[in-house]
Design a protein around this motif. Structure first.
Motif, short mmCIF file in Angstrom:
data_model
loop_
_atom_site.label_atom_id
_atom_site.label_comp_id
_atom_site.label_asym_id
_atom_site.label_seq_id
_atom_site.Cartn_x
_atom_site.Cartn_y
_atom_site.Cartn_z
N GLY A 1 -6.89 8.04 -4.62
CA GLY A 1 -5.88 8.38 -3.60
C GLY A 1 -6.44 8.89 -2.29
O GLY A 1 -5.69 9.36 -1.43
N THR B 1 -3.09 9.74 -0.21
CA THR B 1 -1.73 9.80 -0.77
C THR B 1 -1.30 11.27 -0.80
O THR B 1 -2.14 12.18 -0.75
CB THR B 1 -1.70 9.24 -2.20
N ASP C 1 -0.63 4.74 0.97
CA ASP C 1 -0.26 4.47 -0.42
C ASP C 1 -1.43 3.72 -1.07
O ASP C 1 -2.41 3.36 -0.40
CB ASP C 1 1.05 3.68 -0.51
#
Length: 238
Positions: free
Chosen positions: A68, A33, A52
Motif C-alpha cells: 500500500g 493507500t 489505490d
C-alpha cells in the motif's frame, strides 16, 4: 504521474520507513493507500498522494509486494570511501565486501541485506559493469540500501591497495584456492573480495593478500554469489 528515468521507486512499509529516516535520501513523492498511512509515520514535510492498489501496481508491477505504499526517490549519492576509512581508523574489528563483476541487481540487493545482518561497514562495487541503483536492488535489499554505504569506485585494484594501506587484509574467495575458509581465523580488519559466476578478474585476484575457498560438495561447481558472500561474512563474524 511522470517520473524522471533516474528516480527510484521504493515500496513496502519497512523499506519506505528506512528511506524516510535516511538523511542522505531525497524523497520526492509518496503514494499510499489510506490503510498504509494509518500504519506508517511520515515526516511533517511530506504530504502523501492518495492511491489505490491499482495505481500502485501500475507503478511497481503486479508481482511487487508494495503493502500500500510507494516512495519516489532520487538515487543515493555515492558513499565516500575515504570518510568510511577515517571512521574505521581505530576500529579493532571491521569488515567490508568488494564485488568484482557482479552485475545482477538482485544479487547486489541480497548482498547488501546480508552485509547489514553480518555487520559489514560498506559494500564496494566498480563503476563500470555494475548496475545503477534501481528499484530491483532496493527491493532485494529490503531496506538495506538505506542502512549501509554502497561505494562505487573507478578502479578496483587501486581501491584494494588503498584498503591495504588502511590496515585491511584483502581475502579473495576463489574456487581454485588451496586453503579452505575457516582453516585459520580471518583477519580482524577484513575485506572479502567476491567475484561473479566466472570468478574475479586476474588483476583483482593478484591484489588480494590471500585466497580461500568454501568447503563444498564437488558435485556443485559454485554457489550463487550472494549465498557465498553471506557464508564468508558469517565465517568472519564467528
Amino acid at each position: 504521474m511522470k517520473h524522471h528515468s533516474k528516480d527510484i521507486l521504493i515500496y513496502g512499509k519497512h523499506p519506505v520507513s528506512l528511506a524516510i529516516q535516511n538523511p542522505r535520501r531525497k524523497i520526492k513523492e509518496i503514494y499510499a493507500t489510506r490503510q498504509a498511512l494509518n500504519e506508517i509515520e511520515l515526516p511533517k514535510g511530506i504530504i502523501p498522494k492518495p492511491a489505490d492498489n491499482r495505481l500502485l501496481e501500475n507503478m511497481v508491477g503486479r508481482e511487487a509486494v508494495h503493502q500500500g505504499i510507494v516512495a519516489v526517490c532520487e538515487a543515493l549519492p555515492n558513499a565516500d570511501l575515504n570518510q568510511i576509512l577515517c571512521d574505521l581508523q581505530d576500529a579493532d574489528r571491521a569488515m567490508m565486501v568488494v564485488l568484482d563483476q557482479v552485475s545482477d541487481p538482485r544479487n547486489i540487493g541480497a548482498i547488501l541485506r546480508s552485509a547489514v545482518a553480518f555487520g559489514a561497514s560498506a559494500v564496494i562495487i566498480p563503476q563500470d559493469g555494475s548496475p545503477q541503483e534501481t528499484g530491483t536492488i532496493a527491493k532485494s535489499a529490503s531496506g538495506a540500501l538505506d542502512l549501509i554505504p554502497l561505494v562505487r569506485v573507478a578502479n578496483l585494484a587501486r581501491t584494494l591497495d588503498t584498503l591495504k594501506k588502511a590496515d585491511f587484509w584483502c581475502v579473495g574467495l576463489d574456487g581454485y584456492a588451496r586453503d579452505m575458509i575457516g582453516k585459520s581465523k580471518l583477519p580482524k580488519r577484513c575485506v572479502l573480495v567476491m567475484g561473479a559466476e566466472d570468478g574475479m578478474r586476474d588483476l583483482t585476484k593478484k591484489s588480494c593478500d590471500m585466497l580461500v575457498k568454501l568447503p563444498m560438495n564437488p558435485a556443485i561447481e559454485s554457489l550463487n554469489v550472494s549465498i557465498a558472500t553471506a557464508v564468508a561474512m558469517y565465517e568472519w563474524m564467528r
